[in-house]
Every structure is written in C-alpha cells, then in structure tokens.
Design a protein around this motif. Structure first.
Motif, mmCIF file in Angstrom:
data_model
loop_
_atom_site.group_PDB
_atom_site.id
_atom_site.type_symbol
_atom_site.label_atom_id
_atom_site.label_comp_id
_atom_site.label_asym_id
_atom_site.label_seq_id
_atom_site.Cartn_x
_atom_site.Cartn_y
_atom_site.Cartn_z
ATOM 1 N N ILE A 78 0.834 -1.205 0.000
ATOM 2 C CA ILE A 78 0.000 0.000 0.000
ATOM 3 C C ILE A 78 0.864 1.248 0.000
ATOM 4 O O ILE A 78 0.617 2.209 -0.749
ATOM 5 C CB ILE A 78 -0.952 -0.020 1.216
ATOM 6 N N SER A 79 1.898 1.248 0.827
ATOM 7 C CA SER A 79 2.790 2.413 0.903
ATOM 8 C C SER A 79 3.496 2.660 -0.431
ATOM 9 O O SER A 79 3.633 3.803 -0.872
ATOM 10 C CB SER A 79 3.813 2.194 2.016
ATOM 11 N N LYS A 105 -0.852 3.319 8.127
ATOM 12 C CA LYS A 105 -0.744 4.768 8.273
ATOM 13 C C LYS A 105 -0.340 5.408 6.938
ATOM 14 O O LYS A 105 0.657 5.024 6.339
ATOM 15 C CB LYS A 105 0.282 5.125 9.345
ATOM 16 N N ILE A 106 -1.151 6.364 6.510
ATOM 17 C CA ILE A 106 -0.842 7.152 5.314
ATOM 18 C C ILE A 106 -0.723 8.602 5.754
ATOM 19 O O ILE A 106 -1.677 9.181 6.291
ATOM 20 C CB ILE A 106 -1.943 7.003 4.244
ATOM 21 N N LYS A 108 -0.338 12.739 5.854
ATOM 22 C CA LYS A 108 -1.221 13.766 5.282
ATOM 23 C C LYS A 108 -0.764 14.188 3.897
ATOM 24 O O LYS A 108 -1.577 14.439 3.011
ATOM 25 C CB LYS A 108 -1.263 14.979 6.212
ATOM 26 N N LYS A 109 0.552 14.282 3.709
ATOM 27 C CA LYS A 109 1.060 14.718 2.419
ATOM 28 C C LYS A 109 0.680 13.726 1.321
ATOM 29 O O LYS A 109 0.258 14.117 0.229
ATOM 30 C CB LYS A 109 2.582 14.869 2.496
ATOM 31 N N ALA A 110 0.815 12.426 1.643
ATOM 32 C CA ALA A 110 0.445 11.404 0.664
ATOM 33 C C ALA A 110 -1.053 11.427 0.403
ATOM 34 O O ALA A 110 -1.503 11.252 -0.737
ATOM 35 C CB ALA A 110 0.884 10.023 1.154
ATOM 36 N N SER A 111 -1.853 11.687 1.465
ATOM 37 C CA SER A 111 -3.305 11.749 1.293
ATOM 38 C C SER A 111 -3.701 12.893 0.373
ATOM 39 O O SER A 111 -4.562 12.732 -0.507
ATOM 40 C CB SER A 111 -3.989 11.909 2.654
ATOM 41 N N LYS A 112 -3.077 14.043 0.560
ATOM 42 C CA LYS A 112 -3.390 15.185 -0.306
ATOM 43 C C LYS A 112 -3.000 14.893 -1.748
ATOM 44 O O LYS A 112 -3.714 15.276 -2.683
ATOM 45 C CB LYS A 112 -2.661 16.429 0.201
ATOM 46 N N GLY A 113 -1.877 14.223 -1.915
ATOM 47 C CA GLY A 113 -1.465 13.867 -3.270
ATOM 48 C C GLY A 113 -2.449 12.909 -3.922
ATOM 49 O O GLY A 113 -2.765 13.033 -5.114
ATOM 50 N N ILE A 114 -2.960 11.947 -3.146
ATOM 51 C CA ILE A 114 -3.942 10.997 -3.677
ATOM 52 C C ILE A 114 -5.217 11.725 -4.075
ATOM 53 O O ILE A 114 -5.790 11.487 -5.149
ATOM 54 C CB ILE A 114 -4.242 9.907 -2.629
#
Length: 677
Positions: A78-79, A105-106, A108-114
């Motif tokens: 997933i990461s 755990k994901i 915040k930066k990765a979440s915004k990118g997604i």
C-alpha cells in the motif's frame, strides 16, 4: 457465447446438486475452512492489492481469527502504491480498499497527493470504469481520513456524465463507444453514483435520483428465477471478454443496490422477496472452488446482512430426516444469511402434506417451542397423522415487534421437504408351489424375512410358484416400498428378476413356469431365490436369501434361445493365475567318485608331459633372434607362428615383450619361452 453458456451450465449444476431439496443453510464452518484454503498467500503476499483486499475482506466478514498475517506485506504494498507517481486510479482504489481493513498509516502529504490525483482522474474520465475507480478512491480516502477535505465540486455534472451510459432497460454501457450494455456494468454504475452522492457538497437534483430509482426497477424487471425461488442476473448479449457470469453479475448489482440505498433516504420500492430470492441464490451455491467467486459470494451475503432495503431471514434445519423409531424432534433454526441472531419471533407449523398429494393438510397449525440454550424452535412430538414417508412441511415465521417487519423479511410461508423413517413390519410371509390347473397348494412354507431361511422346494413346468407378504408402518398403515424384487439365480449364474406387485396391504407374485420356460432357456436344475425390499424411508430394508427351488423343465427344442454368455470379470485377468505343477526328471545315477578322479588324472597327464618337455628343451645359452629368418633360436626345437610382418612377439612365463623387426638381436637368457615371429 459458448463461454457464457459453459459458465451458466456449471453454475446451474452446482446449484442443483447443492440444494436439490430447496433448502438453504446460512454460512457455516465449512466456508471458514474453505477461505483458509482458497486465500493462501504465495511467500507471504498475494499477486496484487486486489487479491489482498479480497482475502482481508473475506476473513473479516467470516470472523476468522487464525488467518495468515498479511498486515505487514499489505502495508508495504500500500505504501509503495500510494507513494508512486505512476500508480493508476485503479491501483490507488485497491490500495485504499485494502487499507480500509489493514489500517496502515498514510501521512497527510500522501493523502493530499492521492486526493489531487483522483480529482484529476475524475475530470479526465471517459469511461464507466474510469469514474468507478476515481470516485471510489475518493470515497475511501474520505472514510479513512477524518481530516481530509474530500468533495466533488461539480458532483451533479459528474452524476450526469455517469448517467449518460445508462440504457432504457436498466442496464449500462462501459463507454459511449461501446454499444453493448450489461447488468454487471449497472452494478458498477450504481456503486459509482452512490459515491458521487456521498461526495457531493450540495444536494443532488432529486429528479436525477427519481430517474435512477426507475432505472433500478427496470433492471430488476429482467431478473431471472429458479424453481426454488432463487433470483439472479445474467447478461444475454455482451462481449465475451467482458462477460462475468451469473455469480459476478448478481454480486455487482447487489453491491451497487445496497451502496445506493445507503446514501438515499428514499425507499427503492423493491419487494422483500426480491432480497430473499437473492439470498437463496448466493446460499444455494454452497462453497465455490474459485477464490474470486468465493469472495463475491461472501461479500454479497454481507451486503444482504446489513442492507437498508430488507434483511432476509433464513430457515435452517439440523436434519430433515426424522426417525419414528428414535422419536426424533423437529428442530428449526432462524438466522440471517451469515448466521447472526435475529429478533424475537415465533415459528409455526401451519401444514403438512404427503409428497405429490393435493389432499388437505395432515396437521393443524401449532407453534414450536423456543429453546434458548440451542437457539432452536422445537416440536418434540410429531402428530400421529405423520407416518413413514415423504412430506412437505409448511412453516410460518411471525416477528413479535411490528417495527422489525420493516427491517427483516421472511416471506409468508416456507415449504420444506421432510422425510420420516421407521421400522417396517413384515408379516404373513409364505411361499408355496401351486398346481397349474386346479390352483391347489402342492407345498407351502412360512418365511421369516427378518431372520434366516433355507427353504427347499421342487416344481415342474406345469406348476406355479407363489410368494406373498404384508408390510405395515409403525402406525399400522400399509406401506408400499420403492422396490420389491424376487430374484431367481440358476446354478449356471443366469439370473431372472421379477417385480413383486401389491394390492392394498398384500404383496404377491405368482410365477407360472409353463409360460416362463423360454425365458428360463429350458434350464432345469437348482435356482437360488432372493427377495429384495427397499425404500429410503424404511430403516430395515431387506436383502434376504429365501432358499432354492429345483425346477424340472422340458428339453429345449432345436431353435430355442440359448442362455446369454455370462460377463467376464475384467479384474480376473489381473488376479492370481492357476497353479502350475511340474515334476522334474529324476537325476541319473553317477559313477563312483574313485572312477571320476582316475579319469581326471588321465586327462591331465598329457598336459603335464607337454610342460615338462618345454622346460627341458629350453635350457641353454641365449642365442640371437634374427629378423631375417624370423626364427627364434632358443625355440629351435619348437614350431614358431608368425604374428605379423612387422612385429615379433615373445611370450615369456611372466612377461610379454614386443620386438620390432628392425632389432637384430634379442637376448632372452635361459628363461623358457613360447615364441611367435
């Protein structure tokens, strides 16, 4: 089309074998065992995140605790997927699906990118699957991150873009360039539209929702039905590469339906027996042997377990075979499709009918007692009107609380096949030889069909054989078994089988030997007699040897039929062969041992003389071996043999020498030798 037909036939066969009696059992431990076998990771991980999600979701629904530890490898995959800029919307969708269970755990930066990438995918989507993966990914990231601000700015516009793929019959296309429509695509579309509604920042136009409800009703107008009440979807005309089969198609529609029902407050106006029919379809498949099919079955049942349309209830039976001999009780269980407990209710037996009969019910309506310890509804004593045989019991379930009737659905009445078994009494059994003309009894003997018999009779071709008996149920009623045969086997292994007929309580067969001589091939002699009485409801079925009868039949005419050749056991060719006995010839008398030794001595004497002569003649000084005369001077008194024109060999007692012809002399000393030149 051939592929579609093959899939349909396989599914039909599975359903017909698994639930031929129209019984549907909720999920059991057999499904949990199958899940552990089907979802086995290869070296600790699955091939894709899609397979990882399906395994995790299946284990979660079934509540399997002792399962492979997939969290570490799943979180690593997933990461890598969410952190890669080359990941597609489909990759992100299944990564987030798996993460909804693995809870990795994901940041915040990765979440915004997604979120940014999926929003861009929604804007550039041109097919139904593009919308499905991108919108579904946004819904997942919204559910997993409370801090993420996920919404669709133009949700209504996206809704209309997806709605443009719909057809007038409730089915959907995958893209505007593909004219084929399918129910599988309709399920994907409904799930996508449900996600758009949940992501909308403002309320969607209700006219669009109403139109979609009408599309759902049209889609369910094309649903297909089995005789047992199971309902399913199947695509008729669709590209072979996109055909999914009834199980996948029905699962897709059900996921889309329940997802859309969860985000809309309006009633979809689907009857409760529709959800019950879908539940019967998925339970009727038993345990699929394919991991994908297994996931679709379990995930669909989970949707039925918690949907907002209606939750179906299932009647289950620990046993549908009741024994009057053991005084078995009738036990009924009521649960959801996954075996969960249900609200308080009452189970009633409202009718019982003999199989194939249209007569009135054999029982009056009566309520079953609820046993809290086992969670079963029990009828301890069967009514006296229920005897040995096959019946159809009719049950009715009544919920105690009126508000539960809006959530759960059982159906008005449920018909269940029940078999009742018992010990059958065999009475008045006798066998007799009758005179053909007068019908008088020549000889008559009683039979004990429950014990051993060794009856010995004799008859000629002018006489008859009569066998009679009576069968009675435990309640004293006459019983007609499925089969009653009398077999006569000649000593030459030729067999003849006759059906024993009945009239009321009496079973009787009369063999007129005069009319059977040709059938018996005019074979006189001993015939063994064997009686077979069998039935599924008969706990004491019989296969008993009665005895034998000696028949005196006339000689066969010239053109009379001959007995058929008896079949040869194919295994006899591999069995032990007949023992071969062989007597060897007696050994000849040998001469005395002294004579044999004397003969041996006489045989060896010439050889000894030869060796002694060679030793005497070989003594003296070494002389020259001339290659010109090719004569060995040492062996002058013995003949020499030419080996070749280029080599002269001297074989010594103890060594071998090779003498080229170019050598002029060879000093051999006084060693005895045999020479070739």
């Amino acid at each position: 089309m051939a592929r579609r037909l093959a899939g349909f036939l396989v599914l039909l066969l599975v359903v017909s074998i698994c639930e031929a009696a129209f019984l549907f059992q909720p999920i059991s431990d057999s499904h949990r065992s199958a899940a552990l076998e089907l979802f086995t990771p290869d070296h600790g991980s699955f091939k894709s995140l899609e397979e990882t999600y399906e395994a995790l979701r299946t284990f979660q629904i079934l509540g399997i605790e002792k399962k492979p530890d997939l969290t570490a490898t799943a979180c690593r995959s997933i990461s890598e997927t969410v952190g890669s800029s080359s990941s597609t919307a489909k990759d992100l969708f299944y990564a987030l699906k798996a993460n909804s269970i693995a809870e990795c755990k994901i940041d915040k930066k990765a979440s915004k990118g997604i979120i940014s990438r999926l929003n861009a995918a929604v804007s550039g989507a041109s097919s139904l699957l593009d919308f499905y993966y991108s919108v579904g990914g946004l819904v997942l990231i919204k559910d997993q991150s409370s801090e993420a601000d996920v919404h669709l700015a133009d949700a209504e516009g996206v809704f209309r873009s997806v709605k443009a793929f719909s057809q007038s019959d409730g089915r959907w296309r995958y893209s505007s360039s593909n004219p084929e429509s399918s129910a599988f695509a309709a399920g994907i579309a409904l799930e996508t539209l449900a996600g758009i509604v949940s992501l909308a920042s403002s309320e969607i136009d209700q006219s669009l929702i109403s139109t979609l409800k009408n599309d759902i009703i049209k889609l369910f107008d094309s649903i297909e039905k089995y005789d047992d009440g199971a309902l399913y979807f199947d695509d008729k005309l669709v590209d072979g590469h996109e055909y999914q089969g009834p199980l996948s198609t029905t699962s897709s529609v059900l996921r889309g339906l329940t997802a859309f029902a969860a985000v809309t407050a309006e009633n979809l106006n689907l009857p409760g027996d529709t959800m019950l029919g879908l539940a019967k379809f998925f339970l009727g498949i038993c345990v699929p042997g394919d991991a994908k099919d297994f996931f679709n079955q379990i995930d669909s049942l989970a949707c039925l377990e918690s949907n907002r349309v209606s939750i179906p209830l299932i009647l289950s039976f620990p046993s549908t075979v009741l024994s009057l001999t053991r005084k078995d009780s009738l036990k009924v269980g009521v649960s959801t499709v996954l075996g969960s407990e249900v609200p308080s209710l009452t189970v009633k037996l409202v009718g019982a009918f003999s199989s194939g009969s249209k007569d009135a019910s054999l029982v009056e309506s009566q309520e079953l007692n609820f046993d809290k310890a086992s969670g079963l509804h029990i009828l301890n004593d069967l009514p006296k009107s229920i005897d040995v045989g096959s019946y159809t019991f009719v049950f009715e379930v009544v919920l105690h609380e009126p508000e539960h009737e809006e959530v759960y659905f059982m159906g008005s009445q449920t018909k269940v096949p029940i078999s009742v078994t018992g010990l059958i009494k065999v009475e008045n059994s006798e066998i007799a030889v009758l005179d053909s003309d007068l019908g008088s009894i020549e000889s008559q003997k009683k039979l004990d069909l429950a014990g051993k018999n060794a009856i010995s009779l004799s008859a000629n071709h002018l006489q008859k054989l009569r066998l009679s008996f009576q069968l009675t149920t435990p309640h004293g009623r006459s019983f007609k078994p499925h089969q009653a045969f009398l077999k006569l086997r000649h000593e030459s292994k030729v067999e003849h089988i006759f059906v024993v007929g009945n009239s009321g309580k009496q079973f009787e067969i009369v063999l007129n030997f005069l009319g059977l001589v040709e059938k018996f091939f005019y074979l006189s002699g001993k015939y063994d007699m064997e009686l077979t009485i069998g039935d599924a409801a008969m706990e004491n079925s019989l296969l008993v040897a009665i005895g034998h009868i000696e028949l005196d039949l006339p000689e066969a005419p010239e053109k009379a039929p001959r007995p058929p050749p008896q079949p040869v056991d194919p295994y006899s060719r591999y069995g032990p062969k007949a023992e071969i006995t062989h007597i060897f010839r007696a050994p000849e008398k040998r001469p005395p041992q002294e004579l044999s030794l004397a003969f041996l001595g006489l045989t060896i004497l010439p050889l000894l003389g030869f060796l002694i002569g060679v030793t005497i003649t070989s003594r003296g000084e070494p002389e020259e071996l001339s290659h010109q005369t090719r004569t060995c001077h040492i062996c002058r008194s013995l003949p020499c043999w030419h080996w070749s024109s280029s080599i002269a060999l001297c074989v010594f007692l103890g060594e071998v020498g090779s003498i080229p012809n170019t050598e002029a002399t060879w000093f051999l000393g006084s060693i005895p030798c045999v020479c070739w030149a």
